[in-house]
Write a protein that holds these residues in place. Structure first.
Motif, short mmCIF file in Angstrom:
data_model
loop_
_atom_site.label_atom_id
_atom_site.label_comp_id
_atom_site.label_asym_id
_atom_site.label_seq_id
_atom_site.Cartn_x
_atom_site.Cartn_y
_atom_site.Cartn_z
N MET A 70 0.82 -1.20 0.00
CA MET A 70 0.00 0.00 0.00
C MET A 70 0.85 1.25 0.00
O MET A 70 0.33 2.35 0.23
CB MET A 70 -0.97 -0.04 1.17
N SER A 71 2.12 1.09 -0.29
CA SER A 71 2.94 2.25 -0.61
C SER A 71 2.68 2.61 -2.06
O SER A 71 2.65 1.74 -2.92
CB SER A 71 4.42 1.93 -0.44
N PRO A 72 2.48 3.89 -2.37
CA PRO A 72 2.20 4.26 -3.76
C PRO A 72 3.42 4.21 -4.67
O PRO A 72 3.29 4.25 -5.89
CB PRO A 72 1.69 5.69 -3.63
N ILE A 73 4.60 4.07 -4.10
CA ILE A 73 5.83 4.22 -4.88
C ILE A 73 5.95 3.23 -6.04
O ILE A 73 6.32 3.62 -7.14
CB ILE A 73 7.06 4.15 -3.95
N PRO A 74 5.65 1.94 -5.84
CA PRO A 74 5.89 0.97 -6.93
C PRO A 74 4.84 0.99 -8.05
O PRO A 74 4.99 0.26 -9.02
CB PRO A 74 5.85 -0.39 -6.24
N TYR A 75 3.80 1.78 -7.91
CA TYR A 75 2.71 1.75 -8.88
C TYR A 75 2.98 2.74 -10.00
O TYR A 75 3.22 3.92 -9.76
CB TYR A 75 1.37 2.04 -8.20
N ASP A 76 2.92 2.23 -11.23
CA ASP A 76 3.27 3.05 -12.39
C ASP A 76 2.07 3.67 -13.08
O ASP A 76 2.21 4.69 -13.76
CB ASP A 76 4.04 2.19 -13.41
N TYR A 77 0.93 3.03 -12.98
CA TYR A 77 -0.25 3.47 -13.73
C TYR A 77 -1.37 3.78 -12.75
O TYR A 77 -1.67 2.97 -11.87
CB TYR A 77 -0.68 2.40 -14.73
N TRP A 78 -2.00 4.92 -12.95
CA TRP A 78 -3.04 5.40 -12.04
C TRP A 78 -4.29 5.79 -12.80
O TRP A 78 -4.21 6.33 -13.91
CB TRP A 78 -2.54 6.62 -11.27
N GLY A 79 -5.45 5.53 -12.18
CA GLY A 79 -6.69 6.01 -12.73
C GLY A 79 -6.96 7.44 -12.30
O GLY A 79 -6.17 8.03 -11.54
N GLN A 80 -8.08 7.97 -12.74
CA GLN A 80 -8.44 9.37 -12.46
C GLN A 80 -9.21 9.52 -11.15
O GLN A 80 -9.37 10.65 -10.67
CB GLN A 80 -9.26 9.94 -13.61
N GLY A 81 -9.70 8.42 -10.63
CA GLY A 81 -10.38 8.48 -9.34
C GLY A 81 -11.89 8.51 -9.45
O GLY A 81 -12.46 8.93 -10.46
N THR A 82 -12.54 8.05 -8.39
CA THR A 82 -13.99 8.11 -8.27
C THR A 82 -14.34 8.57 -6.86
O THR A 82 -13.74 8.13 -5.88
CB THR A 82 -14.64 6.75 -8.59
N GLN A 83 -15.31 9.47 -6.77
CA GLN A 83 -15.67 10.06 -5.48
C GLN A 83 -16.58 9.14 -4.69
O GLN A 83 -17.59 8.65 -5.22
CB GLN A 83 -16.36 11.40 -5.70
N VAL A 84 -16.25 8.93 -3.44
CA VAL A 84 -17.11 8.22 -2.50
C VAL A 84 -17.45 9.18 -1.37
O VAL A 84 -16.55 9.73 -0.73
CB VAL A 84 -16.42 6.96 -1.94
N THR A 85 -18.73 9.38 -1.14
CA THR A 85 -19.20 10.26 -0.07
C THR A 85 -20.14 9.47 0.83
O THR A 85 -21.13 8.91 0.36
CB THR A 85 -19.91 11.48 -0.63
N VAL A 86 -19.79 9.43 2.11
CA VAL A 86 -20.61 8.72 3.09
C VAL A 86 -21.20 9.77 4.02
O VAL A 86 -20.50 10.40 4.80
CB VAL A 86 -19.78 7.70 3.89
N SER A 87 -22.51 9.94 3.90
CA SER A 87 -23.17 11.00 4.65
C SER A 87 -24.65 10.69 4.78
O SER A 87 -25.25 10.10 3.87
CB SER A 87 -22.97 12.34 3.96
N SER A 88 -25.22 11.12 5.89
CA SER A 88 -26.66 10.98 6.07
C SER A 88 -27.38 12.24 5.61
O SER A 88 -28.62 12.32 5.66
CB SER A 88 -26.99 10.66 7.53
#
Length: 122
Positions: free
Chosen positions: A104-122
């Protein structure tokens, strides 16, 4: 063109569930470790979970027992099942691919996605 695309984010109430997907195009995920990371506003990016090419998994202590990572190489997709969601899980979630052991260190990862938002709220 090599690409990772996350999907499945959204707004959910505390205690709810979401399943995130990370789909690869332009390359096959078979030999890659896939990691899920998240970044909340004002905080550093943190590792959430990872799965190696042979299925070894790792989880952050904050999500262990609630989140499950899995991969379907036939579909070239990795999933993150998130249950019992808490407000503190709110963040942009990213997937990444790298030739590495499950980490779970980000260092060895070469390819990344753009991300998706997760919101947890009532």
């Amino acid at each position: 063109q090599w690409q990772l695309v996350e999907s499945g984010g959204g707004l959910v109430q505390p205690g709810g569930s979401l399943r995130l997907s990370c789909a690869a195009s332009g390359f096959t995920l078979d030999y890659y470790t896939i990691g899920w990371f998240r970044q909340a506003p004002g905080k550093e990016r943190e590792g959430v979970s990872s799965i190696s090419s042979n299925g070894n998994t790792r989880y952050a202590a904050s999500v262990k027992g609630r989140f499950t990572i899995s991969r379907d190489d036939a579909k070239n997709t990795v999933y993150l099942q998130m249950n019992s969601l808490k407000p503190e899980d709110t963040a942009v979630y990213y997937c990444a691919a790298g030739i590495t052991v499950a980490t779970m260190s980000p260092i060895p990862y070469d390819y990344w996605g753009q991300g998706t938002q997760v919101t947890v709220s009532s």
